[in-house]
Motif scaffolding. Sequence first.
Motif, PDB file in Angstrom:
ATOM      1  N   SER A 100       0.805  -1.225   0.000  1.00 20.24           N
ATOM      2  CA  SER A 100       0.000   0.000   0.000  1.00 20.24           C
ATOM      3  C   SER A 100       0.840   1.279   0.000  1.00 20.24           C
ATOM      4  O   SER A 100       0.302   2.371  -0.098  1.00 20.24           O
ATOM      5  CB  SER A 100      -0.918   0.020   1.231  1.00 20.24           C
ATOM      6  OG  SER A 100      -0.146  -0.012   2.415  1.00 20.24           O
ATOM      7  N   GLU A 105       1.746   8.686   0.004  1.00 20.87           N
ATOM      8  CA  GLU A 105       0.943   8.136   1.086  1.00 20.87           C
ATOM      9  C   GLU A 105       1.754   8.069   2.386  1.00 20.87           C
ATOM     10  O   GLU A 105       2.790   7.430   2.441  1.00 20.87           O
ATOM     11  CB  GLU A 105       0.468   6.731   0.704  1.00 20.87           C
ATOM     12  CG  GLU A 105      -0.374   6.054   1.754  1.00 20.87           C
ATOM     13  CD  GLU A 105      -1.611   6.843   2.100  1.00 20.87           C
ATOM     14  OE1 GLU A 105      -1.699   7.303   3.250  1.00 20.87           O
ATOM     15  OE2 GLU A 105      -2.471   7.003   1.220  1.00 20.87           O
ATOM     16  N   VAL A 106       1.275   8.739   3.410  1.00 19.15           N
ATOM     17  CA  VAL A 106       1.979   8.714   4.700  1.00 19.15           C
ATOM     18  C   VAL A 106       1.044   8.267   5.825  1.00 19.15           C
ATOM     19  O   VAL A 106       1.352   8.441   7.000  1.00 19.15           O
ATOM     20  CB  VAL A 106       2.583  10.105   5.041  1.00 19.15           C
ATOM     21  CG1 VAL A 106       3.700  10.461   4.081  1.00 19.15           C
ATOM     22  CG2 VAL A 106       1.518  11.188   5.052  1.00 19.15           C
ATOM     23  N   THR A 107      -0.083   7.662   5.487  1.00 16.09           N
ATOM     24  CA  THR A 107      -1.090   7.286   6.476  1.00 16.09           C
ATOM     25  C   THR A 107      -0.532   6.368   7.554  1.00 16.09           C
ATOM     26  O   THR A 107      -0.817   6.537   8.738  1.00 16.09           O
ATOM     27  CB  THR A 107      -2.289   6.612   5.794  1.00 16.09           C
ATOM     28  OG1 THR A 107      -2.834   7.497   4.822  1.00 16.09           O
ATOM     29  CG2 THR A 107      -3.364   6.260   6.811  1.00 16.09           C
ATOM     30  N   SER A 108       0.254   5.369   7.148  1.00 19.96           N
ATOM     31  CA  SER A 108       0.766   4.413   8.121  1.00 19.96           C
ATOM     32  C   SER A 108       1.695   5.076   9.128  1.00 19.96           C
ATOM     33  O   SER A 108       1.745   4.684  10.300  1.00 19.96           O
ATOM     34  CB  SER A 108       1.493   3.263   7.420  1.00 19.96           C
ATOM     35  OG  SER A 108       2.582   3.747   6.666  1.00 19.96           O
ATOM     36  N   VAL A 110       1.466   8.390   9.992  1.00 16.07           N
ATOM     37  CA  VAL A 110       0.611   9.276  10.786  1.00 16.07           C
ATOM     38  C   VAL A 110      -0.106   8.487  11.882  1.00 16.07           C
ATOM     39  O   VAL A 110      -0.230   8.944  13.021  1.00 16.07           O
ATOM     40  CB  VAL A 110      -0.408   9.998   9.873  1.00 16.07           C
ATOM     41  CG1 VAL A 110      -1.455  10.731  10.712  1.00 16.07           C
ATOM     42  CG2 VAL A 110       0.305  10.985   8.952  1.00 16.07           C
ATOM     43  N   LYS A 111      -0.539   7.283  11.569  1.00 10.82           N
ATOM     44  CA  LYS A 111      -1.248   6.444  12.543  1.00 10.82           C
ATOM     45  C   LYS A 111      -0.301   5.783  13.540  1.00 10.82           C
ATOM     46  O   LYS A 111      -0.735   5.319  14.597  1.00 10.82           O
ATOM     47  CB  LYS A 111      -2.036   5.364  11.809  1.00 10.82           C
ATOM     48  CG  LYS A 111      -3.242   5.880  11.039  1.00 10.82           C
ATOM     49  CD  LYS A 111      -3.973   4.726  10.395  1.00 10.82           C
ATOM     50  CE  LYS A 111      -5.235   5.199   9.692  1.00 10.82           C
ATOM     51  NZ  LYS A 111      -5.955   4.061   9.044  1.00 10.82           N
ATOM     52  N   ASP A 113       1.433   3.094  12.667  1.00 13.84           N
ATOM     53  CA  ASP A 113       1.560   1.684  12.283  1.00 13.84           C
ATOM     54  C   ASP A 113       2.956   1.395  11.734  1.00 13.84           C
ATOM     55  O   ASP A 113       3.441   0.270  11.828  1.00 13.84           O
ATOM     56  CB  ASP A 113       0.508   1.331  11.227  1.00 13.84           C
ATOM     57  CG  ASP A 113      -0.911   1.443  11.751  1.00 13.84           C
ATOM     58  OD1 ASP A 113      -1.092   1.297  12.977  1.00 13.84           O
ATOM     59  OD2 ASP A 113      -1.825   1.694  10.953  1.00 13.84           O
ATOM     60  N   TYR A 129       1.886  17.553   7.774  1.00 13.54           N
ATOM     61  CA  TYR A 129       1.759  16.460   8.748  1.00 13.54           C
ATOM     62  C   TYR A 129       2.747  16.602   9.897  1.00 13.54           C
ATOM     63  O   TYR A 129       3.039  15.624  10.586  1.00 13.54           O
ATOM     64  CB  TYR A 129       1.989  15.115   8.052  1.00 13.54           C
ATOM     65  CG  TYR A 129       0.985  14.800   6.974  1.00 13.54           C
ATOM     66  CD1 TYR A 129      -0.248  14.217   7.281  1.00 13.54           C
ATOM     67  CD2 TYR A 129       1.261  15.083   5.645  1.00 13.54           C
ATOM     68  CE1 TYR A 129      -1.169  13.923   6.293  1.00 13.54           C
ATOM     69  CE2 TYR A 129       0.346  14.798   4.646  1.00 13.54           C
ATOM     70  CZ  TYR A 129      -0.868  14.215   4.967  1.00 13.54           C
ATOM     71  OH  TYR A 129      -1.773  13.931   3.991  1.00 13.54           O
ATOM     72  N   SER A 132       2.194  15.063  13.264  1.00 11.95           N
ATOM     73  CA  SER A 132       2.256  13.608  13.405  1.00 11.95           C
ATOM     74  C   SER A 132       3.591  13.010  12.994  1.00 11.95           C
ATOM     75  O   SER A 132       3.854  11.841  13.286  1.00 11.95           O
ATOM     76  CB  SER A 132       1.149  12.955  12.560  1.00 11.95           C
ATOM     77  OG  SER A 132      -0.125  13.411  12.936  1.00 11.95           O
ATOM     78  N   SER A 251       7.549   8.486  12.456  1.00  6.56           N
ATOM     79  CA  SER A 251       6.243   8.649  13.085  1.00  6.56           C
ATOM     80  C   SER A 251       6.369   9.139  14.523  1.00  6.56           C
ATOM     81  O   SER A 251       7.132   8.586  15.321  1.00  6.56           O
ATOM     82  CB  SER A 251       5.491   7.308  13.081  1.00  6.56           C
ATOM     83  OG  SER A 251       4.296   7.403  13.830  1.00  6.56           O
TER      84      SER A 251
END
Length: 307
Positions: A100, A105-108, A110-111, A113, A129, A132, A251
């Motif tokens: 993914s 994409e930096v969602t993982s 930021v969360k 994970d 961001y 985060s 992160s």
Amino acid sequence: MKFTFSNISLNYFCRILLTLCLLYCPATLADSVIYADILKAEDYRLRYNLALGGQKAIDIKDYTPTKVGSQREIVEMIILQKALYLGGEKSTIAFNPKDSLTLREVTSLVKGDSLLYGNTLWFEMIKDYQGSLYISDPLIRYGEYEAGFYTSRSNKKALSTTMETLKDLKVITSSQWGADWRALHNSPVQTINFMGSWIDMLSMVEYQVVDAMLINFSLQEDLSLMFDDKTYIPIPNIKIMLPGSRHFVVSKKHPNGAQVFNALNKGIKIMRESGEIEKLYRQAGFINSKVKGWSIANSTMLTVDAK
């Protein structure tokens, strides 16, 4: 009444205390593994292992690149490990390909994970961001990222382009590639937006549907790039600067984020002061001396004071 521990009670208490420390004291990463995410679609581990030649990344003094594919990603995987080690982090670094993960994409992270990425990202992409993400000092500074206008070897018209005729050049890119998009729109060329893959863009260049696309300069003596048995070469004497800087990101929500980031940024400062970061990028061909005197298509952007 005097309270005493029996040998059995004391052993049980020690086991409980040790378990709690392991669960709730993540500050020590020594003898553990740090996972750094990389793109699975472009799994650089094979070329990375080839470039190491059996050495450990932290022992690399000089980078001897292969002539297959881009070297920036490979050399950054080495810089990441050296910086962490010099900053005091002795954990083993393992690269973790993820389906993914994309460069947008930096969602993982930021969360929380994921802990960190194994390659740098554009500051423009990650600046929103900062609540985060920890953002390192720049690995690639503003003005250092250069690319060529690569075209088909058979496209004689495109290859004859000069600064005066640059306005007639049709260059394909994607609006999702922020740095490329801004660079081209600050140059005289005609920018063609395309939402397909990099390979599809290269095919359009090959069949001369468009004239050129932006690609990092290669390691070949003539700067040529071979892909799928086809050869592409940069329009001579003209280059473009991709605006912005590139950084490692860590992160803030990951339990080991602060410790890893502090070690990483400390090591980056050490490597910057010693000149090792620039040396490795030069040895990888990313900062390319062969194009030093070439004209810059978007030279007005060099005056911008920004990351």
